[in-house]
Enzyme design. Structure first.
Site, short mmCIF file in Angstrom:
data_model
loop_
_atom_site.label_atom_id
_atom_site.label_comp_id
_atom_site.label_asym_id
_atom_site.label_seq_id
_atom_site.Cartn_x
_atom_site.Cartn_y
_atom_site.Cartn_z
CB SER A 135 68.54 14.39 37.30
OG SER A 135 69.13 14.57 36.13
CE1 TYR A 148 65.63 9.51 36.21
CE2 TYR A 148 66.24 11.49 35.00
CZ TYR A 148 66.60 10.37 36.09
OH TYR A 148 67.45 10.33 37.08
#
Length: 240
Positions: A135, A148
């Site tokens: 990400s 996360y």
């Protein structure tokens, strides 16, 4: 890499980015084996002509079951795309510590465990690839998603080290760094979101171009800012 004729194991392939990757890989002539947890979504993808395996990658037993279900078939490309989010924001409420375990396992431990299990058969292929989907948040974290972000930063670090270990071998190691993409995980997020189709096409371009990274969409800008001033990139992202 020319993906035509290649056998691809794609985790988290029944929705979002994974579903679009599966479709684009199939359109290029790849045989795609995809995993997911939702039976209805897997049935839908099976109706489109994909081989599917139901797998829960949030624990070691689920990963090991997936490897057993694969049998001895050859794998040319492993795409670790499956991921989970988790609420962990002390500004809203005290987080549930146990809720983080599945997220950490699915996003970090599962890719490591799958790579460890499948590396021997990838080495047997003439040309192979490992694609780890991290990400943009692996570069600079968002304040609202610390767990996360930590898992994606961990997978980014692992990917870099793995690439160095496999230098000179037949396995190309690629990291894909998406921005905010319009998926179920981001349904409660406002603002501009990249479509899963566009995200998948940019990851496909990196695979076919044998690039080390796919900096997707706005992540390209984040990478530039981070290269100039990591502190500035971090201060911008921590506002969210």
């Amino acid at each position: 890499m020319d993906v035509s004729g290649k056998t691809v194991l794609l985790t988290g392939g029944s929705a979002g980015i994974g579903r679009e990757l599966a479709r684009q890989l199939k359109a290029k002539g790849a045989k795609v084996i995809l995993t997911g947890r939702n039976v209805e979504r897997l049935d839908f993808m099976r109706a489109e002509g994909f081989e599917t395996i139901r797998a829960d990658l949030s624990n070691a037993d689920g990963v090991d079951a997936l490897v057993r279900d694969l049998g001895e078939r050859p794998i040319d490309v492993l795409i670790n795309n499956a991921g989970q989010g988790v609420d962990h924001d002390f500004r809203k409420a005290a987080p549930d510590a146990n809720a983080s375990d599945g997220c950490i396992y699915a996003n970090l431990n599962a890719p490591v465990r799958l790579i460890t299990a499948l590396l021997p058969r990838l080495r047997e292929r003439g040309e192979a690839a490992i694609v780890n989907v991290t990400s943009g948040l692996a570069i600079a974290p968002r304040a609202g998603s610390p767990v996360y972000c930590a898992t994606k930063a961990g997978l980014r670090s692992y990917t870099k080290a793995l690439r160095a270990q496999l230098k000179g071998e037949n396995i190309h190691v690629i990291e894909a760094l998406p921005p905010v993409v319009d998926t179920q995980m981001t349904a409660d997020r406002d603002g501009n979101k990249l479509s899963p189709q566009d995200c998948a096409s940019q990851i496909m371009a990196a695979i076919e171009g044998n690039r080390d990274e796919a900096n997707v969409g706005m992540v390209k800008i984040l990478r530039v800012v981070n290269s100039i001033s990591p502190k500035l990139a971090e201060s911008i992202m921590l506002r969210f």
